[in-house]
Write an enzyme that holds these catalytic residues in place. Sequence first.
Site, PDB file in Angstrom:
ATOM      1  N   ASP A   1       0.855  -1.192   0.000  1.00 21.83           N
ATOM      2  CA  ASP A   1       0.000   0.000   0.000  1.00 21.83           C
ATOM      3  C   ASP A   1       0.893   1.245   0.000  1.00 21.83           C
ATOM      4  O   ASP A   1       1.715   1.428   0.909  1.00 21.83           O
ATOM      5  CB  ASP A   1      -0.897  -0.016   1.244  1.00 21.83           C
TER       6      ASP A   1
ATOM      7  N   THR B   1      -3.223   5.356  -4.015  1.00 21.55           N
ATOM      8  CA  THR B   1      -2.144   6.047  -3.292  1.00 21.55           C
ATOM      9  C   THR B   1      -0.805   5.888  -4.015  1.00 21.55           C
ATOM     10  O   THR B   1      -0.001   6.806  -4.034  1.00 21.55           O
ATOM     11  CB  THR B   1      -2.025   5.502  -1.860  1.00 21.55           C
ATOM     12  N   THR B   2      -0.574   4.715  -4.618  1.00 20.30           N
ATOM     13  CA  THR B   2       0.670   4.500  -5.366  1.00 20.30           C
ATOM     14  C   THR B   2       0.611   5.253  -6.686  1.00 20.30           C
ATOM     15  O   THR B   2       1.570   5.929  -7.068  1.00 20.30           O
ATOM     16  CB  THR B   2       0.883   2.992  -5.623  1.00 20.30           C
TER      17      THR B   2
ATOM     18  N   ASP C   1      -9.332  -0.172   2.110  1.00 22.98           N
ATOM     19  CA  ASP C   1      -9.235   0.547   0.834  1.00 22.98           C
ATOM     20  C   ASP C   1     -10.453   0.255  -0.036  1.00 22.98           C
ATOM     21  O   ASP C   1     -11.056   1.162  -0.612  1.00 22.98           O
ATOM     22  CB  ASP C   1      -7.964   0.133   0.077  1.00 22.98           C
TER      23      ASP C   1
END
Length: 487
Positions: free
Chosen positions: A21, A54-55, A344
């Site tokens: 994550d 998020t990445t 998530d």
Amino acid sequence: MDKILISGNPESAGGIKVTNDGATILKSIGVDNPAAKVLVDMSMTQDHEVGDGTTSVTVLAAELLKEAEKLVNQRIHPQTIISGYRRALGIAQEALKQSSIESGDNIREDLLKIARTTLGSKILSQHKEHFAQLAVDAVLRLKGSGNLDAIQIIKKLGGSMNESYLDEGFLLEKLPGMFQPRRVEKAKILIANTPMDTDKVKVFGSRVRVDGVTKVAELEAAEKLKMKEKVDKILGHNCNVFINRQLIYNYPEQLFADAKVMAIEHADFEGIERLALVLGGEIVSTFDSPQTAQFGYCDLIEEIMIGEDRLLRFSGVKLGEACSVVLRGATQQILEESERSLHDALCVLVTHVKESKTVAGAGASEILMSTAIAMEAQKVAGKEALAVEAFGRALAQLPTIICDNAGLDSADLVTRLRAEHANGRHNFGIDIEKGEVADVTKLGVIESYNVKLCMVSSAAEATEQILRVDDIIKAAPRARAPDNRPC
């Protein structure tokens, strides 16, 4: 691939995290560079706002900065680059909006597809069908409220991940006191945060001067009397369940048992606040006015077993959408990463329920925006056009990285994908399993429009903020107030 994060003390419990994550990794590593801290904050914001991407948002921001550096080396002013990036962002947002599709009546099917896509890159990917169903059932119970506090995630060691399940009751990892009822129907619950451990004189925390042991006994008797009065006030509320955030010592526990009241101690802050929410009660600290106390209600409280652990289940709670997800796993690290992955997915699904638009995944949306920007860049005059084109190239890097991570030939696949989009087939993306371009909407690889929009917008804004900086100045430490006390 996953990363192992080791904290300062690897031998301690929870000293190791295994995760892929983006926000968790960036949050855990110590970053000293101020510009890098901007990217970490941006990733955390993406996590809080929509839960996923998020990445992607960090990778896109890095690519935009890389392209901007090339332009700066060509003697193009940062303000010109920012102006071009802003124009390109507007084009990308409009192209994404035009390609989005309303879920309409088949929202459950779309939610399942989005959940599978979100879980596809995480530890739960081997069981994504099971967890997608579980996440969608939990979110649909919320009836559009989007209140994730009503979904409690409980981690229990043992078993395999596919033994995880959704419980329609609310689970509390506590047990009632000795000789108290183990099952209560039509529960009227008083939720409190009050000390119930003062019936004994704490020798280590007190200094008492007495001239005999009998005086200590008298002090203890006085403390005991005070505690009995307090318990009598609580029982005067006519509740049959008492839940306290703090400890309940043996004497009050015995008094509750005599009154046939279930007393639950040490329900921590998060547990008791969530309990108050789902039971419809309020946390009280004083017991002088029973008429103003707001009680919680539920149909049944009973003891259940999960693995080797006993828990309390609250069924028929006032907040009907409340439920608990029980996660099983072989190690603590697997359980923690499963919780992050499921959280998530839940965040993405809640975001989609609020605005139910979908876009194609697997790199299709990025190439769509990149192609739209490349077309519009030809209409822009001056140096700004170079910045617009650079934004398009940065977006095209995301499907390139997807291909490289899967061990595929990125140069071949991305050019094919660009050709398909130029011919109007905007649903085409990368089929990782077969190593070719395909219509990803037919494969069920779709994403929430809001997540993708937030990802592009956040990356562009963070890049702009960094581009505006031309120097880093270390501020002087805050001056200490002079010590004017007399010597």
